[in-house]
Design a protein around this motif. Structure first.
Motif, PDB file in Angstrom:
ATOM      1  N   ILE A  31       0.879  -1.181   0.000  1.00 58.05           N
ATOM      2  CA  ILE A  31       0.000   0.000   0.000  1.00 58.05           C
ATOM      3  C   ILE A  31       0.911   1.224   0.000  1.00 58.05           C
ATOM      4  O   ILE A  31       1.405   1.636   1.059  1.00 58.05           O
ATOM      5  CB  ILE A  31      -0.929   0.031   1.233  1.00 58.05           C
ATOM      6  CG1 ILE A  31      -1.725  -1.272   1.353  1.00 58.05           C
ATOM      7  CG2 ILE A  31      -1.845   1.241   1.177  1.00 58.05           C
ATOM      8  CD1 ILE A  31      -2.784  -1.467   0.297  1.00 58.05           C
ATOM      9  N   PRO A  32       1.184   1.842  -1.147  1.00 58.45           N
ATOM     10  CA  PRO A  32       2.154   2.948  -1.227  1.00 58.45           C
ATOM     11  C   PRO A  32       1.751   4.131  -0.350  1.00 58.45           C
ATOM     12  O   PRO A  32       0.562   4.428  -0.186  1.00 58.45           O
ATOM     13  CB  PRO A  32       2.132   3.335  -2.710  1.00 58.45           C
ATOM     14  CG  PRO A  32       1.598   2.133  -3.414  1.00 58.45           C
ATOM     15  CD  PRO A  32       0.627   1.509  -2.453  1.00 58.45           C
ATOM     16  N   PRO A  33       2.743   4.829   0.228  1.00 58.82           N
ATOM     17  CA  PRO A  33       2.432   5.991   1.067  1.00 58.82           C
ATOM     18  C   PRO A  33       1.924   7.181   0.279  1.00 58.82           C
ATOM     19  O   PRO A  33       1.265   8.051   0.827  1.00 58.82           O
ATOM     20  CB  PRO A  33       3.782   6.319   1.723  1.00 58.82           C
ATOM     21  CG  PRO A  33       4.792   5.756   0.795  1.00 58.82           C
ATOM     22  CD  PRO A  33       4.176   4.521   0.208  1.00 58.82           C
ATOM     23  N   LEU A  34       2.235   7.227  -1.020  1.00 59.17           N
ATOM     24  CA  LEU A  34       1.771   8.323  -1.861  1.00 59.17           C
ATOM     25  C   LEU A  34       1.050   7.764  -3.069  1.00 59.17           C
ATOM     26  O   LEU A  34       1.461   6.752  -3.632  1.00 59.17           O
ATOM     27  CB  LEU A  34       2.939   9.197  -2.334  1.00 59.17           C
ATOM     28  CG  LEU A  34       3.705   9.945  -1.252  1.00 59.17           C
ATOM     29  CD1 LEU A  34       4.899  10.662  -1.877  1.00 59.17           C
ATOM     30  CD2 LEU A  34       2.800  10.958  -0.552  1.00 59.17           C
ATOM     31  N   ARG A  35      -0.021   8.440  -3.467  1.00 56.31           N
ATOM     32  CA  ARG A  35      -0.684   8.045  -4.694  1.00 56.31           C
ATOM     33  C   ARG A  35       0.103   8.602  -5.882  1.00 56.31           C
ATOM     34  O   ARG A  35       0.527   9.749  -5.873  1.00 56.31           O
ATOM     35  CB  ARG A  35      -2.109   8.599  -4.742  1.00 56.31           C
ATOM     36  CG  ARG A  35      -3.015   8.029  -3.676  1.00 56.31           C
ATOM     37  CD  ARG A  35      -4.447   8.354  -3.947  1.00 56.31           C
ATOM     38  NE  ARG A  35      -4.667   9.770  -4.140  1.00 56.31           N
ATOM     39  CZ  ARG A  35      -5.839  10.293  -4.460  1.00 56.31           C
ATOM     40  NH1 ARG A  35      -6.868   9.519  -4.651  1.00 56.31           N
ATOM     41  NH2 ARG A  35      -5.988  11.590  -4.596  1.00 56.31           N
ATOM     42  N   ILE A  36       0.285   7.781  -6.901  1.00 56.80           N
ATOM     43  CA  ILE A  36       0.919   8.241  -8.127  1.00 56.80           C
ATOM     44  C   ILE A  36      -0.198   8.743  -9.033  1.00 56.80           C
ATOM     45  O   ILE A  36      -0.927   7.971  -9.645  1.00 56.80           O
ATOM     46  CB  ILE A  36       1.711   7.105  -8.799  1.00 56.80           C
ATOM     47  CG1 ILE A  36       2.744   6.544  -7.818  1.00 56.80           C
ATOM     48  CG2 ILE A  36       2.391   7.586 -10.070  1.00 56.80           C
ATOM     49  CD1 ILE A  36       3.474   5.327  -8.327  1.00 56.80           C
ATOM     50  N   THR A  72      -5.773  10.505   3.912  1.00 54.78           N
ATOM     51  CA  THR A  72      -4.760   9.607   4.454  1.00 54.78           C
ATOM     52  C   THR A  72      -5.371   8.689   5.511  1.00 54.78           C
ATOM     53  O   THR A  72      -6.535   8.849   5.904  1.00 54.78           O
ATOM     54  CB  THR A  72      -3.608  10.401   5.094  1.00 54.78           C
ATOM     55  OG1 THR A  72      -4.099  11.082   6.258  1.00 54.78           O
ATOM     56  CG2 THR A  72      -3.025  11.416   4.111  1.00 54.78           C
ATOM     57  N   LEU A  73      -4.574   7.751   5.992  1.00 57.35           N
ATOM     58  CA  LEU A  73      -5.035   6.824   7.025  1.00 57.35           C
ATOM     59  C   LEU A  73      -5.430   7.567   8.293  1.00 57.35           C
ATOM     60  O   LEU A  73      -6.477   7.287   8.891  1.00 57.35           O
ATOM     61  CB  LEU A  73      -3.944   5.794   7.317  1.00 57.35           C
ATOM     62  CG  LEU A  73      -4.225   4.812   8.455  1.00 57.35           C
ATOM     63  CD1 LEU A  73      -5.503   4.023   8.203  1.00 57.35           C
ATOM     64  CD2 LEU A  73      -3.046   3.866   8.651  1.00 57.35           C
ATOM     65  N   PHE A  88      -0.168  -1.375   9.488  1.00 61.76           N
ATOM     66  CA  PHE A  88       0.543  -0.118   9.742  1.00 61.76           C
ATOM     67  C   PHE A  88       0.545   0.223  11.225  1.00 61.76           C
ATOM     68  O   PHE A  88      -0.381  -0.121  11.963  1.00 61.76           O
ATOM     69  CB  PHE A  88      -0.102   1.024   8.942  1.00 61.76           C
ATOM     70  CG  PHE A  88      -0.018   0.830   7.461  1.00 61.76           C
ATOM     71  CD1 PHE A  88       1.089   1.274   6.753  1.00 61.76           C
ATOM     72  CD2 PHE A  88      -1.031   0.182   6.774  1.00 61.76           C
ATOM     73  CE1 PHE A  88       1.181   1.084   5.389  1.00 61.76           C
ATOM     74  CE2 PHE A  88      -0.951  -0.018   5.404  1.00 61.76           C
ATOM     75  CZ  PHE A  88       0.164   0.439   4.714  1.00 61.76           C
ATOM     76  N   ASP A  89       1.599   0.932  11.626  1.00 61.02           N
ATOM     77  CA  ASP A  89       1.770   1.388  13.005  1.00 61.02           C
ATOM     78  C   ASP A  89       1.357   2.860  13.063  1.00 61.02           C
ATOM     79  O   ASP A  89       2.108   3.751  12.664  1.00 61.02           O
ATOM     80  CB  ASP A  89       3.235   1.216  13.429  1.00 61.02           C
ATOM     81  CG  ASP A  89       3.462   1.559  14.897  1.00 61.02           C
ATOM     82  OD1 ASP A  89       2.619   2.242  15.499  1.00 61.02           O
ATOM     83  OD2 ASP A  89       4.512   1.157  15.431  1.00 61.02           O
ATOM     84  N   VAL A  90       0.146   3.112  13.558  1.00 60.10           N
ATOM     85  CA  VAL A  90      -0.386   4.478  13.575  1.00 60.10           C
ATOM     86  C   VAL A  90       0.401   5.379  14.523  1.00 60.10           C
ATOM     87  O   VAL A  90       0.574   6.571  14.263  1.00 60.10           O
ATOM     88  CB  VAL A  90      -1.888   4.454  13.930  1.00 60.10           C
ATOM     89  CG1 VAL A  90      -2.396   5.859  14.259  1.00 60.10           C
ATOM     90  CG2 VAL A  90      -2.684   3.884  12.768  1.00 60.10           C
ATOM     91  N   GLU A 128       3.917  10.121  15.011  1.00 63.75           N
ATOM     92  CA  GLU A 128       5.172  10.710  15.477  1.00 63.75           C
ATOM     93  C   GLU A 128       6.102  11.087  14.327  1.00 63.75           C
ATOM     94  O   GLU A 128       7.205  11.589  14.562  1.00 63.75           O
ATOM     95  CB  GLU A 128       5.878   9.715  16.405  1.00 63.75           C
ATOM     96  CG  GLU A 128       5.101   9.470  17.701  1.00 63.75           C
ATOM     97  CD  GLU A 128       5.636   8.277  18.477  1.00 63.75           C
ATOM     98  OE1 GLU A 128       6.639   7.674  18.011  1.00 63.75           O
ATOM     99  OE2 GLU A 128       5.069   7.947  19.539  1.00 63.75           O
ATOM    100  N   GLY A 129       5.672  10.835  13.089  1.00 64.91           N
ATOM    101  CA  GLY A 129       6.466  11.205  11.930  1.00 64.91           C
ATOM    102  C   GLY A 129       7.573  10.237  11.591  1.00 64.91           C
ATOM    103  O   GLY A 129       8.413  10.531  10.734  1.00 64.91           O
ATOM    104  N   ARG A 130       7.573   9.049  12.236  1.00 63.88           N
ATOM    105  CA  ARG A 130       8.621   8.072  11.961  1.00 63.88           C
ATOM    106  C   ARG A 130       8.311   7.215  10.738  1.00 63.88           C
ATOM    107  O   ARG A 130       9.197   6.590  10.180  1.00 63.88           O
ATOM    108  CB  ARG A 130       8.833   7.181  13.185  1.00 63.88           C
ATOM    109  CG  ARG A 130       9.408   7.925  14.388  1.00 63.88           C
ATOM    110  CD  ARG A 130       9.700   6.990  15.546  1.00 63.88           C
ATOM    111  NE  ARG A 130       8.496   6.603  16.274  1.00 63.88           N
ATOM    112  CZ  ARG A 130       7.996   5.381  16.291  1.00 63.88           C
ATOM    113  NH1 ARG A 130       8.585   4.418  15.597  1.00 63.88           N
ATOM    114  NH2 ARG A 130       6.913   5.102  16.994  1.00 63.88           N
ATOM    115  N   MET A 131       7.038   7.192  10.334  1.00 62.47           N
ATOM    116  CA  MET A 131       6.622   6.435   9.152  1.00 62.47           C
ATOM    117  C   MET A 131       5.653   7.297   8.346  1.00 62.47           C
ATOM    118  O   MET A 131       4.946   8.142   8.908  1.00 62.47           O
ATOM    119  CB  MET A 131       5.948   5.117   9.542  1.00 62.47           C
ATOM    120  CG  MET A 131       6.845   4.153  10.318  1.00 62.47           C
ATOM    121  SD  MET A 131       8.256   3.556   9.359  1.00 62.47           S
ATOM    122  CE  MET A 131       7.433   2.383   8.280  1.00 62.47           C
ATOM    123  N   PRO A 132       5.597   7.105   7.018  1.00 62.59           N
ATOM    124  CA  PRO A 132       4.677   7.892   6.193  1.00 62.59           C
ATOM    125  C   PRO A 132       3.221   7.544   6.477  1.00 62.59           C
ATOM    126  O   PRO A 132       2.904   6.459   6.955  1.00 62.59           O
ATOM    127  CB  PRO A 132       5.065   7.508   4.756  1.00 62.59           C
ATOM    128  CG  PRO A 132       6.389   6.820   4.866  1.00 62.59           C
ATOM    129  CD  PRO A 132       6.442   6.209   6.221  1.00 62.59           C
TER     130      PRO A 132
END
Length: 221
Positions: free
Chosen positions: A26-31, A136-137, A171-173, A178-182
């Motif tokens: 599941i990509p962090p950004l949509r292309i 976003t999530l 995913f780890d919400v 905390e900005g550690r993951m997209p």
């Protein structure tokens, strides 16, 4: 009592990729170039603006069940089955035919009944929510009023159908907050499930039963 409670505790088991591998699924950004442009459907609501012609503009106009839309000056126009850019071009053509010189029209999707996401699991208000624009999530969880008190926020799954196959990722919400993951983007048709913590469930179940258990002891004595 502890044995009874432990037997009642159930938690979701997600057999899907997590960590870095989750973002491959599941990509962090949509292309954007790979995303099909949205096709207008009946019951959608559209905001149509005609540059420097406020009397010809409409806000949150509903598309009829037959797919039509009634607009000032030009009357009925077919909206369903077209993209917003195609509809804007069609309206510009009709306005030119009606005598308006060089019309400039923009069409914005104000509300949709067909673009939605389902949020389930350990959230305050599970349900189906409309998607408008980029979502976003974290924003999706906010639709559901956030996680409830038994949620396990490092176990939030997104399920998505890709090329006819159902795919999922975990995913780890907390890491996302905390900005550690997209923060991955959500697409129409996604199914988001927030997992439950067995420890939290046991704790809150214990709190709910203890008052009754306290009353039970004097009775048996």
């Amino acid at each position: 009592m502890a044995c009874c409670l432990s037997g009642c505790v159930t938690t979701e088991q997600f057999d899907v990729p997590q960590g870095e591998e989750a973002y491959d699924r599941i990509p962090p950004l949509r292309i954007e170039g790979q995303q099909e442009e949205y096709i207008i459907s009946p019951r959608d609501e559209l905001t149509i603006s005609v540059f420097r012609e406020p009397e010809l503009s409409v806000t949150a106009a509903p598309v009829e069940s037959g797919g039509g839309l009634v607009l000032p000056l030009i009357g009925r126009v077919q909206a369903a089955g077209r993209t917003t850019s195609e509809l804007a071009q069609a309206i510009e053509t009709d306005l030119q035919r009606s005598g308006l010189r060089f019309p400039r029209v923009s069409v914005i999707l104000a509300e949709t009944r067909t673009q939605n996401v389902t949020v389930d699991g350990a959230v305050v208000q599970p349900g189906v929510y409309d998607l408008l624009g980029r979502t976003t999530l974290l924003q999706t969880l906010a639709f559901a009023r956030g996680a409830n008190r038994t949620a396990d926020l490092d176990k939030v799954a997104i399920f998505r159908t890709i090329d006819g196959q159902r795919n999922g990722a975990l995913f780890d919400v907390m890491a996302i907050r905390e900005g550690r993951m997209p923060d991955p983007y959500i697409q129409a048709g996604d199914y988001v499930v927030v997992g439950s913590s067995a420890t939290k469930s046991f704790y809150y179940d214990s709190l709910s039963i203890l008052p009754a258990f306290g009353l039970f002891i004097p009775l048996v004595n």
